[in-house]
Each structure stands twice: as structure tokens, then as C-alpha cells.
Design an enzyme around this catalytic site. Structure first.
Site, PDB file in Angstrom:
ATOM      1  N   ARG A   1       1.445  10.097  -5.750  1.00 57.31           N
ATOM      2  CA  ARG A   1       2.301  11.179  -5.264  1.00 57.31           C
ATOM      3  C   ARG A   1       3.750  10.924  -5.674  1.00 57.31           C
ATOM      4  O   ARG A   1       4.495  11.825  -6.009  1.00 57.31           O
ATOM      5  CB  ARG A   1       2.166  11.330  -3.738  1.00 57.31           C
ATOM      6  CG  ARG A   1       3.002  12.464  -3.200  1.00 57.31           C
ATOM      7  CD  ARG A   1       2.757  12.896  -1.746  1.00 57.31           C
ATOM      8  NE  ARG A   1       1.860  12.122  -0.942  1.00 57.31           N
ATOM      9  CZ  ARG A   1       2.219  11.067  -0.191  1.00 57.31           C
ATOM     10  NH1 ARG A   1       3.476  10.655  -0.168  1.00 57.31           N
ATOM     11  NH2 ARG A   1       1.323  10.424   0.516  1.00 57.31           N
TER      12      ARG A   1
ATOM     13  N   TYR B   1      12.644  37.325  -8.242  1.00 54.90           N
ATOM     14  CA  TYR B   1      11.178  37.224  -8.273  1.00 54.90           C
ATOM     15  C   TYR B   1      10.609  37.487  -6.876  1.00 54.90           C
ATOM     16  O   TYR B   1      11.078  36.898  -5.894  1.00 54.90           O
ATOM     17  CB  TYR B   1      10.784  35.826  -8.771  1.00 54.90           C
ATOM     18  CG  TYR B   1       9.299  35.592  -8.811  1.00 54.90           C
ATOM     19  CD1 TYR B   1       8.495  36.241  -9.741  1.00 54.90           C
ATOM     20  CD2 TYR B   1       8.689  34.727  -7.914  1.00 54.90           C
ATOM     21  CE1 TYR B   1       7.125  36.037  -9.771  1.00 54.90           C
ATOM     22  CE2 TYR B   1       7.316  34.515  -7.941  1.00 54.90           C
ATOM     23  CZ  TYR B   1       6.544  35.175  -8.866  1.00 54.90           C
ATOM     24  OH  TYR B   1       5.183  34.977  -8.893  1.00 54.90           O
TER      25      TYR B   1
ATOM     26  N   LYS C   1       4.697  29.728 -17.077  1.00 54.66           N
ATOM     27  CA  LYS C   1       5.010  30.811 -18.012  1.00 54.66           C
ATOM     28  C   LYS C   1       5.297  30.249 -19.410  1.00 54.66           C
ATOM     29  O   LYS C   1       4.419  29.669 -20.003  1.00 54.66           O
ATOM     30  CB  LYS C   1       6.159  31.645 -17.453  1.00 54.66           C
ATOM     31  CG  LYS C   1       6.017  31.972 -15.950  1.00 54.66           C
ATOM     32  CD  LYS C   1       4.848  32.889 -15.633  1.00 54.66           C
ATOM     33  CE  LYS C   1       4.517  32.992 -14.142  1.00 54.66           C
ATOM     34  NZ  LYS C   1       5.632  33.296 -13.255  1.00 54.66           N
TER      35      LYS C   1
END
Ligand SMILES: *Cc1c(COP(=O)(O)O)cnc(C)c1O
Length: 378
Positions: A49, A101, A198
Site C-alpha cells: 500500500r 467534471y 484517459k
């Protein structure tokens, strides 16, 4: 390895050949934990992690491309945003672009609002509106340029001057431009946010996010939160993100060329009302885009006569796939109203119902234009 050119750094920064075997590509270190040299003496990382060599390589390369001291990779753009906003406290205030967004708006109104963060939306292209939205508790001014789906352009330098004068930091969501076209930190921004899903990933095969900053106070806080909150990407996704990053420069060139050709075709089409593309001289943000971006990106939006006609066109393309998301090799078409922007319907962020958004991919532009011509024909 240093170079003045992002295209070179994307391929080499943080990516020296692997020590034992000389692997030219950074391996996928698919491990959750690491053997320690002694009690509480890790070689580098103690647990997955906190860190992972594949993730480290991606972070080093993206930090270098954005011109920042440090990048933190996340499991999604939204988890990057959440972790960044968790550096704030209840009572703090954020100013958001009025066409931010939809997921960012939802996060602030539905998740972090009830938790205690205050928020105001405003047109960031309007200096007076921004000045009156600022409060003594304003910590972040959250910019997205080009914005989604209307490709509005915000002058990052102008916003940074205003925000910094009242002690707020400037966050720029650089997902649409990518570091291949725009470097917000050089323009005065304090933090860059990415949906790596993206353009950086670029192949519609992963969900990822990132934050980049040179602000030492934030780096310290984020390094703690990354481990404490744990919204980290797995090694495989870090590998795919790094693989995407290496070809970002060449892909963006083709995306921009294709989008410019599509925008120009649509502009002269009789069934198209308005085209939104910052590369068009008629676009409101064209002048600012020309100064802060090296090219105008791969996203094009346009309106047609009615919502029904928009739906007909979106169902009629063959190459443009009807799908949400953007920034990948294949061209996509969608209706923001009922699809990506459904969560902001009825809010100040609502978009026109006759709007179509294109993510222009890397196919041959003649094929893309022929596909749109056929879909627009009655
Ligand atoms: C997709 C997107 C996000 C959210 O990222 P995910 O990877 O989907 O969580 C944030 N900002 C912009 C501009 C986006 O396009």
C-alpha cells in the site's frame, strides 16, 4: 537521465534497466509485501500500500513530464481527487469551475459537503466572479481546462494570480490536455490532477488517477494520506499507465490533427449548429488556448437541431463507438446530457440536451469524417 524533451523523459525517466536481469521494460512487481533486512528495516518498501517499484517508475516519469517534484498514483481519478480534498478540514472552502467534471461536483456536493467542506461554483474565465466567490476559508480554486464537455478555456496564470493573492492553492485537472500539450505547474498552478484512465493510459484498458505537485507541505501530507487512505493502483495498472505514458506525445499529435480535421468538417456541415473546439478561431477561448497549450487536444463537441436528432446521430455512427470515457486510440461518441453528465442534470452544471461529444481517436481522419458524414445525413 535528463532531457528538455518530454517525449524522451516519458520513455526513460525512472526506467533504468532492472538490476538483476537488465529487463528494458520496468517489470510488474506483483507483490503485496517485501522481505526486510532486519526488524523494521525494509530495503525500500515494507508493504504494497505504501509503495511498489512499478508504481514508483510511473510516478517518477509522470512527475517529470508535468515538471513537478512528486507524483502520487491512485486507483482512479476520483480517488486522487478524494485524497487531495482530504488534505482539507471541515469548514474549508473550495471554488470550482462552473463546468467542472460531473464526478468532481458530485464528490463535493454528495460526499465531502455533508462531511463539512464548503463549495461555490463560478465562471473562472470571469475575474470579478472569481474575486467574489473567494472567502477567507478558500483553500483551493479548482480549474479544468479545456473543460468537459464544452471545451471552455480558463487562463491558468490569471486564476493563479488571483487565488494566490488570497492565499488559496490552484488545482488544475489536466486530464483533457495532458502534459504533452499543457504544463499547469509552469503556469502557476500548485497541483495537477489526472484521470490516468484517459489520455495517459490511452487504450481504454485501465482506471487510474494521479496528483503532481512541487509543494513540500502538500507532498508530506499526501505521502501520509496515500498510505493512510489506501486508494492506490495495483502493479498491473501502474504498468499499463507507464506503457501508455511512453507514447503519449505521438498519440496526442495524431489526436490533435484528427480532431482539427473533424472540427473543420463539422463547422461547415449544414446540420451542425455549433462546434466547440478550442482550435477554431471562433472559439471563445482560442486566444488563451494558443498561449497556454501547444495544441488543442482531441475532444470536439457540437450541437444539432434537437435532442432527438443528437440521439439519432449518436446511434448511427459505425467507427465512433457509443460509449462514455475518452482519450483512447478508438474514437468514441456520446450524449453528455443523458450519459456522462446525467449526475449534474438540474444543477448549474447542466449541459445542452442537443449536445454531442466526440473523443477523436487515432483512426485515419478520412474514415472518421466519412463516418460522421454518413451519420449526419438524413
Ligand atoms: C474521467 C475524469 C475524471 C475522473 O477520473 P476516473 O479515472 O474516471 O475516476 C476526472 N476529471 C476528468 C476531467 C475526467 O475526464
Amino acid at each position: 537521465m535528463t532531457s528538455d524533451h518530454g517525449d524522451t523523459r516519458a520513455i526513460h525517466e525512472g526506467q533504468d534497466p532492472d538490476l538483476p536481469f537488465g529487463a528494458v521494460t520496468v517489470p510488474i512487481y506483483q507483490t503485496s509485501t517485501y522481505a526486510q533486512d532486519d526488524i523494521a528495516v525494509p530495503k525500500v518498501w515494507d508493504y504494497g500500500r505504501g509503495g511498489n517499484p512499478t508504481r514508483d517508475a510511473f510516478e517518477i516519469a509522470l512527475a517529470s513530464l508535468e515538471g513537478g517534484d512528486r507524483c502520487f498514483a491512485f486507483a482512479s481519478g476520483m480517488s486522487a481527487e478524494t485524497t487531495l480534498l482530504l488534505t482539507l478540514r471541515p469548514g474549508d472552502h473550495v471554488v470550482l469551475a462552473d463546468d467542472v467534471y460531473g464526478g468532481t461536483y458530485r464528490l463535493l456536493t454528495k460526499v465531502l459537503g455533508p462531511w463539512g467542506l464548503e463549495m461555490t461554483t463560478c465562471d473562472l474565465a470571469d475575474a470579478d466572479a472569481l474575486a467574489s466567490a473567494m472567502r477567507p476559508e478558500t483553500r483551493f480554486v479548482w480549474v479544468e481546462t479545456p473543460s468537459n464537455p464544452l471545451l471552455k478555456i480558463v487562463d491558468i496564470q490569471a486564476v493563479a494570480a488571483l487565488a494566490h493573492a488570497s492565499g488559496a492553492r490552484v488545482v488544475v485537472d489536466n486530464t483533457f490536455a495532458s502534459p504533452a500539450l499543457q504544463l499547469p505547474l509552469d503556469l502557476g498552478a500548485d497541483i495537477v490532477v489526472h484521470s490516468v484512465t484517459k489520455y495517459i493510459g490511452g487504450h481504454s484498458d485501465l482506471i487510474g488517477g494521479a496528483l503532481v505537485t512541487s509543494d513540500t507541505e502538500l507532498i508530506e501530507r499526501l505521502a501520509f494520506l496515500v498510505n493512510a487512505v489506501g486508494a492506490v493502483p495495483g502493479p498491473m495498472d501502474a504498468f499499463l499507465a507507464l506503457r501508455g505514458l511512453k507514447t503519449l506525445g505521438v498519440r496526442m499529435q495524431r489526436h490533435c490533427g484528427n480532431a482539427a480535421a473533424v472540427a473543420s468538417f463539422l463547422s461547415s456541415h449544414e446540420k451542425v449548429n455549433q462546434v466547440y473546439y478550442p482550435g477554431l478561431p471562433s472559439h471563445d477561448g482560442h486566444a488563451v488556448a494558443t498561449t497556454q497549450m501547444s495544441d488543442f487536444g482531441g475532444m470536439v463537441s457540437f450541437t444539432v437541431a434537437s435532442p432527438d436528432e443528437a440521439a439519432r446521430v449518436a446511434r448511427s455512427t459505425r467507427l465512433f463507438v457509443l460509449a462514455e470515457s475518452l482519450g483512447a486510440v478508438e474514437s468514441l461518441i456520446e450524449l453528455p446530457g443523458p450519459m456522462t453528465h446525467a449526475s449534474v442534470s438540474g444543477s448549474p452544471l447542466e449541459v445542452p440536451a442537443n449536445l454531442i461529444r466526440l473523443s477523436v481517436g487515432l483512426e485515419h481522419p478520412d474514415d472518421l469524417i466519412a463516418d460522421l458524414a454518413r451519420a449526419l445525413a438524413p
